[in-house]
Design a protein around this motif. Structure first.
Motif, PDB file in Angstrom:
ATOM      1  N   GLU A 289      -0.459  -5.695   0.595  1.00 53.21           N
ATOM      2  CA  GLU A 289      -1.140  -4.557   0.874  1.00 53.21           C
ATOM      3  C   GLU A 289      -0.302  -4.343   2.352  1.00 53.21           C
ATOM      4  O   GLU A 289       0.257  -4.963   3.099  1.00 53.21           O
ATOM      5  CB  GLU A 289      -2.570  -4.632   1.558  1.00 53.21           C
ATOM      6  N   GLU A 290      -0.516  -2.953   2.537  1.00 47.66           N
ATOM      7  CA  GLU A 290       0.266  -2.480   3.899  1.00 47.66           C
ATOM      8  C   GLU A 290      -0.611  -3.035   5.076  1.00 47.66           C
ATOM      9  O   GLU A 290      -1.760  -3.382   5.030  1.00 47.66           O
ATOM     10  CB  GLU A 290       0.483  -0.990   4.182  1.00 47.66           C
TER      11      GLU A 290
ATOM     12  N   LYS B 255      -4.216  -2.176   6.024  1.00 51.49           N
ATOM     13  CA  LYS B 255      -5.170  -2.589   4.897  1.00 51.49           C
ATOM     14  C   LYS B 255      -5.376  -4.041   5.028  1.00 51.49           C
ATOM     15  O   LYS B 255      -6.595  -4.551   4.905  1.00 51.49           O
ATOM     16  CB  LYS B 255      -4.958  -2.041   3.592  1.00 51.49           C
ATOM     17  N   GLN B 256      -4.275  -4.578   5.059  1.00 53.08           N
ATOM     18  CA  GLN B 256      -4.494  -6.326   5.295  1.00 53.08           C
ATOM     19  C   GLN B 256      -5.573  -6.453   6.460  1.00 53.08           C
ATOM     20  O   GLN B 256      -6.411  -7.377   6.382  1.00 53.08           O
ATOM     21  CB  GLN B 256      -3.078  -6.907   5.718  1.00 53.08           C
TER      22      GLN B 256
END
Length: 139
Positions: free
Chosen positions: A96-97, A100-101
């Motif tokens: 994930e980017e 979002k992480q």
């Protein structure tokens, strides 16, 4: 994160054992009957809890299961991890980017915090606040 019936019913077993802690062994048949659950399914769930040394079995006519520790020493997180595995709201967050992480890690950490700070003692003594309000009369 979705907790399956394994985790939910496993917690039911453990809460019932916590409620009866110190009274001797409790049969799965009694727990199943009191909670409207399948005794056969509870038998499948008790094995991993026993293997993890959270419960012990007592054989004989008055046998059943007992907690191996006091209710305040066992958390909901202990039970859920044994029956459900690791607590992860999303698989593959490393792909994930970064924003979002970070979100998924915060969600994971919040869930872990709740589960790891809630003991069987807390759950067995829980009073439903909504039930109490239902009987309050206001003038």
């Amino acid at each position: 994160m979705k907790i399956s019936t394994k985790g939910r019913y496993g917690l039911t077993i453990m809460i019932e054992l916590a409620r009866k802690y110190g009274d001797g062994p409790i049969s799965l048949k009694q727990i199943a009957r009191e909670n409207g659950l399948s005794e056969h399914y509870l038998e499948q769930l008790i094995a991993p809890l026993r293997n993890a040394s959270l419960v012990k079995s007592v054989r004989g006519a008055y046998g059943g299961y007992m907690l191996t520790k006091e209710p305040h020493e066992i958390t909901a997180g202990d039970v859920i991890r044994i029956l459900e595995g690791p607590i992860t709201p999303v698989e593959g967050i490393e792909n994930e980017e970064p924003a979002k992480q970070a979100l998924w890690k915060r969600v994971r950490d919040a869930v872990k915090d709740v589960l790891d700070t809630t003991t069987l003692e807390d759950l067995k003594d829980h009073v439903d606040d909504q039930t109490q309000d239902a009987y309050m009369f206001y003038i």
